[in-house]
Enzyme design. Structure first.
Site, PDB file in Angstrom:
ATOM      1  N   HIS A 164       0.846  -1.195   0.000  1.00 31.31           N
ATOM      2  CA  HIS A 164       0.000   0.000   0.000  1.00 31.31           C
ATOM      3  C   HIS A 164       0.877   1.239   0.000  1.00 31.31           C
ATOM      4  CE1 HIS A 164       0.849  -0.643   4.245  1.00 31.31           C
ATOM      5  NE2 HIS A 164       0.332   0.533   4.571  1.00 31.31           N
ATOM      6  N   HIS A 170      -7.531  -2.226   5.822  1.00 31.81           N
ATOM      7  CA  HIS A 170      -6.701  -1.180   6.406  1.00 31.81           C
ATOM      8  C   HIS A 170      -7.403   0.158   6.192  1.00 31.81           C
ATOM      9  CE1 HIS A 170      -3.162   0.477   8.137  1.00 31.81           C
ATOM     10  NE2 HIS A 170      -2.611   0.943   7.025  1.00 31.81           N
ATOM     11  N   ASP A 172       5.741   4.580   5.075  1.00 25.91           N
ATOM     12  CA  ASP A 172       6.668   3.616   5.672  1.00 25.91           C
ATOM     13  C   ASP A 172       6.784   2.337   4.846  1.00 25.91           C
ATOM     14  OD1 ASP A 172       3.930   3.267   6.580  1.00 25.91           O
ATOM     15  OD2 ASP A 172       4.663   1.761   7.982  1.00 25.91           O
ATOM     16  N   HIS A 173       6.042   2.279   3.739  1.00 30.03           N
ATOM     17  CA  HIS A 173       6.124   1.120   2.849  1.00 30.03           C
ATOM     18  C   HIS A 173       6.657   1.470   1.461  1.00 30.03           C
ATOM     19  CE1 HIS A 173       3.822  -1.741   5.468  1.00 30.03           C
ATOM     20  NE2 HIS A 173       3.492  -0.573   6.011  1.00 30.03           N
ATOM     21  N   ASP A 186      -0.423  -4.075   5.862  1.00 30.58           N
ATOM     22  CA  ASP A 186      -1.101  -3.663   7.091  1.00 30.58           C
ATOM     23  C   ASP A 186      -2.565  -4.073   7.030  1.00 30.58           C
ATOM     24  OD1 ASP A 186       1.331  -2.537   7.536  1.00 30.58           O
ATOM     25  OD2 ASP A 186       0.632  -0.457   7.627  1.00 30.58           O
ATOM     26  N   HIS A 240       6.230  -5.797  11.538  1.00 26.77           N
ATOM     27  CA  HIS A 240       5.610  -4.481  11.644  1.00 26.77           C
ATOM     28  C   HIS A 240       5.285  -4.180  13.115  1.00 26.77           C
ATOM     29  CE1 HIS A 240       2.762  -1.165  10.575  1.00 26.77           C
ATOM     30  NE2 HIS A 240       3.494  -1.101   9.465  1.00 26.77           N
TER      31      HIS A 240
END
Length: 312
Positions: free
Chosen positions: A63, A140, A67-68, A211, A269
């Site tokens: 996604h 998410h 942070d990804h 996530d 995570h």
């Protein structure tokens, strides 16, 4: 097959954990590396390993939270500087192409290789003779994907005693038989592969999820997998925060693994609120539901060999 974690934290980097990134090392299978997510400073993490950016052939993004993905532009540029000239395929949700191409254009980043960006939805993402990658939508706060990677059945082992009976000489003909090909000998006899090999062997299945709150799609992606990589941002005492932010507790991850019948769960995570001294408690909470559990750490490596998961 080997898994190497480059970033196992949640939201933002900490001294102990970088942001999300994990490498599926398929060098033994002749496929190089597949990278799943690319948080900020992923290329810096790679510098502390023996991994080579030019060997990354596919990147799968779950996604578009920073942070990804914030490590993607830098890694893509460095891959070019470091001699990577093979095509690179990047898969991810809608919006990925616009963001990445805009970033590369404005920064005038030149690439020495073909970059293919594939915006995908739930369904088959990649399929060839050896591998199948399937995506599904998770639960998410923004659209988020999970991936299921299946290695198709492998050829059976050569039955050496039967091979000797046929008179097949040592050399390339043996490899052809092992790979499922029939061979013709100098005297005209045909040796059938299925007559001198055992039953096909199961390949591995790995589910790598983005996530997510607990959801049926996660269980479906992980069904009977050898390894499930599942986020565990919170512990059992902070489950209210997990629901609020579209994340999972260690209990949610363990429940998903249990219901899916996976062999091994690797919890990933992890929130920066948890110090190294808290990891034992996290593990204890998860193992109460699903005993075959590891808590991922940056640079941790796991090997799948002969149906077993080995932490290196």
């Amino acid at each position: 097959m080997e898994l190497q974690f480059l970033g196992t934290g949640a939201g933002m980097p900490s001294k102990m954990r970088n942001t999300s990134a994990v490498v599926l090392n398929l060098s033994a299978e002749g496929r190089g590396y597949w990278l799943f997510d690319c948080g900020e400073a992923t290329q810096h993490q790679i510098l502390h390993t023996s991994l080579k950016p030019r060997k990354i052939g596919k990147i799968f993004i779950t996604h578009l939270h920073g942070d990804h993905i914030f490590g993607l532009p830098g890694l893509i540029g460095s891959r070019s500087f470091l001699g990577g000239n093979e095509p690179l395929d990047i898969y991810g949700p809608a919006g990925l192409e616009e963001w990445l191409e805009t970033t590369l254009r404005i920064t005038n980043t030149h690439l020495n290789y073909a970059l293919q960006i594939h915006e995908i939805e739930a369904g088959i993402v990649v399929e060839d003779d050896e591998f199948l990658v399937v995506a599904n939508s998770l639960q998410h706060v923004i659209p988020c994907l999970g991936y299921r990677i299946e290695q198709k059945p492998l050829p059976g082992k050569l039955l050496i005693d039967k091979v000797k009976e046929t008179g097949v000489p040592n050399g390339p003909l043996l490899k052809k038989l092992k790979d499922g090909e029939d061979v013709t000998l100098d005297d005209g006899r045909i040796v059938r592969s299925h007559d001198v090999t055992g039953e096909p062997q199961d390949g591995f299945t790995v589910a790598i999820l983005g996530d997510t709150s607990y959801c049926a799609a996660a269980v479906e992606l992980a069904q009977d997998a050898d390894i499930l990589i599942h986020e565990a941002t919170f512990d059992m005492d902070t489950g209210n925060l997990a629901k609020e932010y579209g994340h999972s507790t260690i209990g949610d991850a363990a429940r998903t693994a249990q219901e899916a019948g996976v062999t091994t769960l690797i919890a990933n995570h992890i929130s920066a609120r948890f110090m190294p001294s808290d990891v034992a408690k996290l593990k204890e909470q998860g193992e109460a539901i699903f005993p075959s559990l590891y808590i991922a750490e940056d640079f941790a490596r796991f090997e799948w060999k002969d149906g077993a998961v080995i932490r290196e």
